[in-house]
Design a protein around this motif. Structure first.
Motif, short mmCIF file in Angstrom:
data_model
loop_
_atom_site.label_atom_id
_atom_site.label_comp_id
_atom_site.label_asym_id
_atom_site.label_seq_id
_atom_site.Cartn_x
_atom_site.Cartn_y
_atom_site.Cartn_z
N ASP A 86 -17.66 3.63 -5.78
CA ASP A 86 -18.53 3.94 -6.92
C ASP A 86 -18.24 5.32 -7.50
O ASP A 86 -18.29 5.51 -8.70
CB ASP A 86 -20.01 3.85 -6.53
N GLY A 87 -17.92 6.28 -6.63
CA GLY A 87 -17.70 7.64 -7.11
C GLY A 87 -16.25 8.06 -7.21
O GLY A 87 -15.95 9.22 -7.46
N GLY A 88 -15.32 7.16 -6.98
CA GLY A 88 -13.90 7.53 -7.01
C GLY A 88 -13.06 6.56 -6.22
O GLY A 88 -12.95 5.40 -6.57
N PHE A 89 -12.51 7.06 -5.10
CA PHE A 89 -11.71 6.18 -4.24
C PHE A 89 -11.76 6.67 -2.80
O PHE A 89 -12.16 7.80 -2.52
CB PHE A 89 -10.27 6.05 -4.74
N GLN A 90 -11.34 5.78 -1.90
CA GLN A 90 -11.31 6.08 -0.48
C GLN A 90 -9.97 5.67 0.09
O GLN A 90 -9.41 4.64 -0.30
CB GLN A 90 -12.42 5.31 0.24
N VAL A 91 -9.45 6.48 0.99
CA VAL A 91 -8.20 6.19 1.68
C VAL A 91 -8.47 6.19 3.17
O VAL A 91 -9.12 7.10 3.69
CB VAL A 91 -7.11 7.24 1.35
N THR A 92 -7.99 5.16 3.86
CA THR A 92 -8.05 5.09 5.31
C THR A 92 -6.62 4.96 5.82
O THR A 92 -5.86 4.14 5.31
CB THR A 92 -8.87 3.87 5.78
N GLU A 93 -6.26 5.81 6.79
CA GLU A 93 -4.92 5.76 7.37
C GLU A 93 -5.00 5.84 8.89
O GLU A 93 -5.86 6.52 9.44
CB GLU A 93 -4.04 6.89 6.85
N ILE A 94 -4.06 5.15 9.53
CA ILE A 94 -3.86 5.24 10.98
C ILE A 94 -2.40 5.66 11.19
O ILE A 94 -1.48 5.07 10.63
CB ILE A 94 -4.11 3.89 11.69
N TRP A 95 -2.22 6.68 12.01
CA TRP A 95 -0.90 7.25 12.30
C TRP A 95 -0.60 7.17 13.78
O TRP A 95 -1.52 7.13 14.61
CB TRP A 95 -0.88 8.73 11.88
N GLU A 96 0.69 7.18 14.11
CA GLU A 96 1.10 7.24 15.51
C GLU A 96 0.60 8.51 16.17
O GLU A 96 0.29 8.52 17.37
CB GLU A 96 2.61 7.14 15.64
N ILE A 138 -4.62 -3.57 15.76
CA ILE A 138 -3.69 -4.68 15.84
C ILE A 138 -3.22 -5.00 14.41
O ILE A 138 -4.04 -5.22 13.53
CB ILE A 138 -4.33 -5.93 16.46
N VAL A 139 -1.92 -4.94 14.21
CA VAL A 139 -1.32 -5.28 12.92
C VAL A 139 -0.24 -6.31 13.24
O VAL A 139 0.92 -5.96 13.45
CB VAL A 139 -0.74 -4.05 12.21
N PRO A 140 -0.62 -7.58 13.32
CA PRO A 140 0.33 -8.61 13.77
C PRO A 140 1.62 -8.67 12.96
O PRO A 140 2.70 -8.78 13.54
CB PRO A 140 -0.46 -9.92 13.62
N ALA A 141 1.56 -8.59 11.65
CA ALA A 141 2.75 -8.70 10.82
C ALA A 141 3.73 -7.56 11.09
O ALA A 141 4.94 -7.71 10.90
CB ALA A 141 2.39 -8.75 9.34
N ALA A 142 3.21 -6.41 11.52
CA ALA A 142 4.07 -5.26 11.79
C ALA A 142 4.40 -5.15 13.27
O ALA A 142 5.06 -4.20 13.69
CB ALA A 142 3.38 -3.98 11.33
N LEU A 193 1.05 3.85 10.43
CA LEU A 193 0.85 2.48 10.87
C LEU A 193 0.09 1.66 9.85
O LEU A 193 0.41 0.49 9.64
CB LEU A 193 0.10 2.46 12.21
N VAL A 194 -0.92 2.25 9.22
CA VAL A 194 -1.75 1.54 8.24
C VAL A 194 -2.20 2.51 7.16
O VAL A 194 -2.60 3.64 7.45
CB VAL A 194 -3.01 0.93 8.91
N HIS A 195 -2.14 2.05 5.91
CA HIS A 195 -2.69 2.79 4.77
C HIS A 195 -3.45 1.79 3.92
O HIS A 195 -2.91 0.75 3.56
CB HIS A 195 -1.58 3.43 3.93
#
Length: 102
Positions: free
Chosen positions: A43-53, A94-98, A35-37
């Motif tokens: 500062d120390g690298g990177f972060q990923v946030t995801e929401i799945w069905e 809530i992801v209105p565009a999707a 649903l969302v990525h």
């Protein structure tokens, strides 16, 4: 039930960029259940946030797509510096565009 996670990776943002580009190439941006990525540099690298069905769809994607891409791009090694994953149950999304509301 929706499933979410935040993953902090202690590796250069260029590693994220390479993984992200390869997954986009393989999937053409169509990932069943995602649903969302959001990826961002930290500062120390990177972060990923995801929401799945569901967690099951996330696990399937990890086994079939993400895992093989990660193994190929990292030479079969864990990401440089390691990673920490915090799972959570989204309480509102809530992801209105999707046209998504859960």
């Amino acid at each position: 039930m929706t499933y979410g996670f935040v993953m902090d990776v202690q590796a250069p943002i260029e590693f994220y960029d390479a993984v992200h580009a390869e997954i986009a190439r393989l999937t053409s941006g169509e990932v069943d259940g995602l649903l969302v990525h959001v990826g961002r540099e930290t500062d120390g690298g990177f972060q990923v946030t995801e929401i799945w069905e569901s967690k099951e769809l996330c696990d399937r994607f990890n086994a079939e797509v993400f895992g093989p891409v990660l193994a190929r791009l990292s030479g079969g090694q864990a990401p440089p510096g390691g990673r920490v994953i915090q799972e959570f149950e989204p309480r509102g999304l809530i992801v209105p565009a999707a046209h998504v509301a859960v």
